[in-house]
Design a protein around this motif. Structure first.
Motif, PDB file in Angstrom:
ATOM      1  N   ASN A 288      52.451  47.419  50.032  1.00 38.72           N
ATOM      2  CA  ASN A 288      53.074  47.794  49.706  1.00 38.72           C
ATOM      3  C   ASN A 288      53.558  46.719  48.550  1.00 38.72           C
ATOM      4  O   ASN A 288      53.505  46.153  47.496  1.00 38.72           O
ATOM      5  N   GLY A 289      54.018  47.495  47.255  1.00 35.03           N
ATOM      6  CA  GLY A 289      54.307  47.090  45.791  1.00 35.03           C
ATOM      7  C   GLY A 289      53.008  47.314  44.877  1.00 35.03           C
ATOM      8  O   GLY A 289      52.639  48.644  45.045  1.00 35.03           O
ATOM      9  N   GLN A 290      52.797  46.576  42.987  1.00 32.89           N
ATOM     10  CA  GLN A 290      52.778  47.085  42.368  1.00 32.89           C
ATOM     11  C   GLN A 290      51.035  46.403  42.378  1.00 32.89           C
ATOM     12  O   GLN A 290      51.095  45.660  42.886  1.00 32.89           O
ATOM     13  N   HIS A 291      49.762  47.368  42.201  1.00 32.39           N
ATOM     14  CA  HIS A 291      48.904  46.689  41.852  1.00 32.39           C
ATOM     15  C   HIS A 291      48.587  47.342  40.940  1.00 32.39           C
ATOM     16  O   HIS A 291      48.268  48.007  40.312  1.00 32.39           O
ATOM     17  N   VAL A 292      47.552  46.435  40.010  1.00 36.40           N
ATOM     18  CA  VAL A 292      47.099  47.065  38.487  1.00 36.40           C
ATOM     19  C   VAL A 292      45.822  46.986  39.014  1.00 36.40           C
ATOM     20  O   VAL A 292      45.403  46.903  39.227  1.00 36.40           O
ATOM     21  N   ILE A 293      45.061  48.528  38.329  1.00 32.21           N
ATOM     22  CA  ILE A 293      44.316  48.529  38.182  1.00 32.21           C
ATOM     23  C   ILE A 293      43.433  48.100  36.833  1.00 32.21           C
ATOM     24  O   ILE A 293      44.318  49.023  36.118  1.00 32.21           O
ATOM     25  N   GLY A 294      42.485  47.076  36.387  1.00 28.51           N
ATOM     26  CA  GLY A 294      42.261  47.623  35.520  1.00 28.51           C
ATOM     27  C   GLY A 294      40.458  46.509  35.351  1.00 28.51           C
ATOM     28  O   GLY A 294      40.091  46.167  36.406  1.00 28.51           O
ATOM     29  N   ARG A 295      40.162  45.962  34.107  1.00 29.07           N
ATOM     30  CA  ARG A 295      38.886  45.075  33.579  1.00 29.07           C
ATOM     31  C   ARG A 295      39.125  44.070  34.201  1.00 29.07           C
ATOM     32  O   ARG A 295      38.005  42.834  34.537  1.00 29.07           O
ATOM     33  N   ASP A 296      40.187  43.526  33.044  1.00 26.72           N
ATOM     34  CA  ASP A 296      40.507  41.949  33.890  1.00 26.72           C
ATOM     35  C   ASP A 296      40.620  41.620  35.292  1.00 26.72           C
ATOM     36  O   ASP A 296      40.900  42.017  36.227  1.00 26.72           O
ATOM     37  N   ALA A 297      40.352  40.493  34.679  1.00 25.26           N
ATOM     38  CA  ALA A 297      39.874  39.231  36.366  1.00 25.26           C
ATOM     39  C   ALA A 297      40.774  39.063  37.259  1.00 25.26           C
ATOM     40  O   ALA A 297      40.663  39.469  38.591  1.00 25.26           O
ATOM     41  N   ASP A 298      42.176  39.681  36.523  1.00 29.50           N
ATOM     42  CA  ASP A 298      43.403  39.344  36.973  1.00 29.50           C
ATOM     43  C   ASP A 298      43.719  40.333  38.039  1.00 29.50           C
ATOM     44  O   ASP A 298      44.373  40.842  38.619  1.00 29.50           O
ATOM     45  N   ALA A 299      43.129  42.163  37.594  1.00 27.50           N
ATOM     46  CA  ALA A 299      43.535  42.755  38.026  1.00 27.50           C
ATOM     47  C   ALA A 299      43.848  42.843  39.544  1.00 27.50           C
ATOM     48  O   ALA A 299      42.492  42.778  40.038  1.00 27.50           O
ATOM     49  N   ASP A 300      44.766  43.403  40.280  1.00 21.24           N
ATOM     50  CA  ASP A 300      44.131  43.326  41.704  1.00 21.24           C
ATOM     51  C   ASP A 300      43.297  44.541  42.404  1.00 21.24           C
ATOM     52  O   ASP A 300      42.624  44.287  42.920  1.00 21.24           O
ATOM     53  N   VAL A 301      43.073  45.714  41.294  1.00 24.66           N
ATOM     54  CA  VAL A 301      41.983  46.366  41.735  1.00 24.66           C
ATOM     55  C   VAL A 301      40.695  45.942  40.466  1.00 24.66           C
ATOM     56  O   VAL A 301      40.670  46.814  39.800  1.00 24.66           O
ATOM     57  N   HIS A 302      39.946  45.125  40.983  1.00 23.17           N
ATOM     58  CA  HIS A 302      39.132  45.113  39.749  1.00 23.17           C
ATOM     59  C   HIS A 302      38.047  45.597  39.201  1.00 23.17           C
ATOM     60  O   HIS A 302      37.460  46.012  40.277  1.00 23.17           O
ATOM     61  N   LEU A 303      37.025  46.355  38.436  1.00 25.56           N
ATOM     62  CA  LEU A 303      36.663  47.186  37.906  1.00 25.56           C
ATOM     63  C   LEU A 303      35.702  47.237  36.527  1.00 25.56           C
ATOM     64  O   LEU A 303      36.603  47.320  35.846  1.00 25.56           O
ATOM     65  N   GLU A 304      34.989  46.236  36.958  1.00 24.23           N
ATOM     66  CA  GLU A 304      33.918  45.839  36.021  1.00 24.23           C
ATOM     67  C   GLU A 304      33.003  47.365  35.333  1.00 24.23           C
ATOM     68  O   GLU A 304      32.572  47.561  35.632  1.00 24.23           O
ATOM     69  N   HIS A 305      33.972  47.651  34.136  1.00 21.81           N
ATOM     70  CA  HIS A 305      33.306  48.508  34.011  1.00 21.81           C
ATOM     71  C   HIS A 305      33.899  48.878  32.460  1.00 21.81           C
ATOM     72  O   HIS A 305      34.703  48.666  32.217  1.00 21.81           O
ATOM     73  N   VAL A 306      32.923  49.292  31.208  1.00 22.77           N
ATOM     74  CA  VAL A 306      33.121  49.235  30.025  1.00 22.77           C
ATOM     75  C   VAL A 306      34.107  50.514  29.478  1.00 22.77           C
ATOM     76  O   VAL A 306      34.608  50.118  28.148  1.00 22.77           O
ATOM     77  N   SER A 307      33.937  51.728  30.460  1.00 26.44           N
ATOM     78  CA  SER A 307      35.274  52.163  30.276  1.00 26.44           C
ATOM     79  C   SER A 307      36.850  51.860  30.547  1.00 26.44           C
ATOM     80  O   SER A 307      37.617  53.558  30.583  1.00 26.44           O
ATOM     81  N   VAL A 308      36.629  51.303  31.388  1.00 25.77           N
ATOM     82  CA  VAL A 308      37.705  50.747  31.658  1.00 25.77           C
ATOM     83  C   VAL A 308      38.774  50.169  31.199  1.00 25.77           C
ATOM     84  O   VAL A 308      38.294  48.754  30.519  1.00 25.77           O
ATOM     85  N   SER A 309      40.262  49.799  30.582  1.00 26.34           N
ATOM     86  CA  SER A 309      40.954  49.560  30.298  1.00 26.34           C
ATOM     87  C   SER A 309      40.753  47.842  30.883  1.00 26.34           C
ATOM     88  O   SER A 309      40.750  47.893  31.955  1.00 26.34           O
ATOM     89  N   ARG A 310      41.294  46.910  30.073  1.00 26.38           N
ATOM     90  CA  ARG A 310      41.919  46.119  31.025  1.00 26.38           C
ATOM     91  C   ARG A 310      43.353  45.791  32.081  1.00 26.38           C
ATOM     92  O   ARG A 310      42.842  45.374  32.715  1.00 26.38           O
ATOM     93  N   ARG A 311      44.015  46.285  31.653  1.00 29.35           N
ATOM     94  CA  ARG A 311      45.202  46.973  32.448  1.00 29.35           C
ATOM     95  C   ARG A 311      44.558  48.316  32.195  1.00 29.35           C
ATOM     96  O   ARG A 311      45.656  48.914  31.364  1.00 29.35           O
ATOM     97  N   HIS A 312      44.566  49.169  32.867  1.00 30.59           N
ATOM     98  CA  HIS A 312      44.505  50.398  32.622  1.00 30.59           C
ATOM     99  C   HIS A 312      45.310  50.923  33.391  1.00 30.59           C
ATOM    100  O   HIS A 312      46.050  51.996  32.539  1.00 30.59           O
ATOM    101  N   ALA A 313      45.636  50.950  34.757  1.00 33.98           N
ATOM    102  CA  ALA A 313      47.075  51.775  34.910  1.00 33.98           C
ATOM    103  C   ALA A 313      47.111  50.892  36.099  1.00 33.98           C
ATOM    104  O   ALA A 313      47.115  49.638  36.499  1.00 33.98           O
TER     105      ALA A 313
END
Length: 177
Positions: free
Chosen positions: A26-51
Motif C-alpha cells: 500500500n502507498g504511492q510508488h514512482v515508476i521511472g528511469r530515476d535510480a530512486d524510483a520504486d519501480v526502476h525501468l532503465e530505458h530511454v523511452s521512460v521518463s525519470r519520473r514517468h508515472a
C-alpha cells in the motif's frame, strides 16, 4: 498486512528486465528511469519520473507524472488518475507492464481458483484448508484423422528404404559367399 503472495504486482512484459516482477505494498510508488524510483525501468523511452501507482483501501490508481512519451492503459492514454484492474496492460514509452492483483482476480497466475490460495494461506500464513478438490473439467479425446496422401507417401518411403537396405545386405552376402 497481506501475505506477500497476495500483493498486487507489476510484471515487465516488454523492455529491459522482461519477466521481472515488482510487488506493490500500500502507498504511492514512482515508476521511472530515476535510480530512486520504486519501480526502476532503465530505458530511454521512460521518463525519470514517468508515472505513479497508488494502492489504498479504495483500489489501485495510475497517474502519469508528466512523462514525455505518455502512459497508456490497454491502449488508452492516461489523463489524470485512472483505476487499475487485474490484467491491465500498462505502456510507459516502449516498455510494457502487466498489472496483476490477486486480491481481485478469479485465478492466480497458474489458473488455480484464488479462493483456494487464500484458504491455504490462512490468517497467519499456515496451511489451514483441506487439499484442493480434483478438477471437474473433463477432456474429450477426438479420434485421429485417417491418414492422408502425405502419410501414405511417408510409409511408402520407409518401406522402399527398408527394401533397399535388405537388397544391399543380400547382395553383399551373395558376393561374399
Amino acid at each position: 498486512m497481506p501475505d506477500d503472495a497476495l500483493r498486487p504486482r507489476l510484471t515487465v512484459v516488454r523492455g529491459p528486465l522482461q519477466g521481472a516482477q515488482f510487488r506493490l505494498p500500500n502507498g504511492q510508488h514512482v515508476i521511472g528511469r530515476d535510480a530512486d524510483a520504486d519501480v526502476h525501468l532503465e530505458h530511454v523511452s521512460v521518463s525519470r519520473r514517468h508515472a505513479v501507482i497508488e494502492l489504498n483501501a479504495e483500489g489501485t490508481w495510475l497517474t502519469d507524472a508528466g512523462s514525455t512519451n505518455g502512459t497508456w492503459i490497454n491502449g488508452q492514454r492516461v489523463v489524470g488518475q485512472r483505476p487499475l484492474c487485474d490484467g491491465d496492460q500498462i505502456r510507459l514509452g516502449e516498455v510494457e507492464l502487466r498489472f496483476y492483483d490477486p486480491a481481485n482476480s478469479l485465478t492466480d497466475p497458474v489458473g488455480a481458483p484464488i479462493a483456494h490460495v487464500r484458504a491455504l494461506a490462512g490468517a497467519n500464513g499456515a496451511a489451514s484448508a483441506p487439499a484442493l478438490p480434483a478438477p471437474t473439467t473433463s477432456v474429450t479425446v477426438l479420434p485421429a484423422d485417417p491418414p492422408g496422401p502425405r502419410a501414405r507417401r511417408g510409409w511408402a518411403l520407409v518401406v522402399t528404404g527398408l527394401l533397399l537396405v535388405i537388397g544391399v545386405i543380400g547382395a553383399y552376402v551373395g558376393l561374399s559367399g
